[in-house]
Design a protein around this motif. Structure first.
Motif, PDB file in Angstrom:
ATOM      1  N   THR A   7      -3.122  26.995  34.438  1.00  0.00           N
ATOM      2  CA  THR A   7      -2.864  25.690  35.057  1.00  0.00           C
ATOM      3  C   THR A   7      -3.767  24.622  34.461  1.00  0.00           C
ATOM      4  O   THR A   7      -3.317  23.515  34.147  1.00  0.00           O
ATOM      5  CB  THR A   7      -3.068  25.773  36.579  1.00  0.00           C
ATOM      6  OG1 THR A   7      -2.244  26.807  37.101  1.00  0.00           O
ATOM      7  CG2 THR A   7      -2.728  24.455  37.240  1.00  0.00           C
ATOM      8  N   ALA A   8      -5.052  24.934  34.264  1.00  0.00           N
ATOM      9  CA  ALA A   8      -5.980  23.978  33.665  1.00  0.00           C
ATOM     10  C   ALA A   8      -5.570  23.635  32.238  1.00  0.00           C
ATOM     11  O   ALA A   8      -5.607  22.465  31.833  1.00  0.00           O
ATOM     12  CB  ALA A   8      -7.397  24.546  33.694  1.00  0.00           C
ATOM     13  N   LEU A  12      -5.379  30.130  37.224  1.00  0.00           N
ATOM     14  CA  LEU A  12      -6.146  28.881  37.192  1.00  0.00           C
ATOM     15  C   LEU A  12      -6.409  28.420  35.766  1.00  0.00           C
ATOM     16  O   LEU A  12      -6.322  27.221  35.466  1.00  0.00           O
ATOM     17  CB  LEU A  12      -7.455  29.053  37.959  1.00  0.00           C
ATOM     18  CG  LEU A  12      -7.324  29.199  39.477  1.00  0.00           C
ATOM     19  CD1 LEU A  12      -8.679  29.473  40.102  1.00  0.00           C
ATOM     20  CD2 LEU A  12      -6.691  27.958  40.072  1.00  0.00           C
TER      21      LEU A  12
END
Length: 118
Positions: free
Chosen positions: A107-108, A104
């Motif tokens: 991805t961010a 995550l």
């Protein structure tokens, strides 16, 4: 009509394919002549993977008779990035939640870069 992506001709493709086959055959013939003289058929033939003798038992891998660990095959890669692997091993917890959080965060980070760069 204007060709935007170039010109394609099947004859050129076939010619390049045949030249590739000839080069592959010549490379194979050269490798057989330059090799160490391993036997391809008959008595004495055995698999040889980077110094791993299939008839020797590898300590700790007795249950994998007939299988190879690849320790000699991958030695250069592992030795070359040993410090990197050591660092990763310290951070390895085995918890799925840690790996999902890394995914995550990555991805961010990529999405933020895409928003900034446009």
């Amino acid at each position: 009509m204007v060709e935007v992506f170039g010109y394609w001709d099947a004859l050129y493709f076939i010619l390049v394919f045949i030249i590739g086959l000839v080069l592959a055959y010549l490379l194979d013939a050269w490798a057989k002549k330059a090799g160490m003289g391993t036997r391809e058929v008959g008595d004495g033939t055995k698999i040889f993977i980077s110094g791993e003798d299939p008839e020797k038992v590898i300590p700790g891998f007795e249950h994998l008779e007939g299988y190879y660990t690849g320790r000699n095959t991958m030695w250069g890669v592992i030795y070359g990035v040993k410090r990197f692997f050591t660092t990763l091993r310290k951070d390895h917890t085995g918890l799925l939640t840690d790996y999902v959080s890394y995914l995550l965060m990555t991805t961010a980070f990529i999405l933020i870069l895409m928003l900034i760069r446009g």
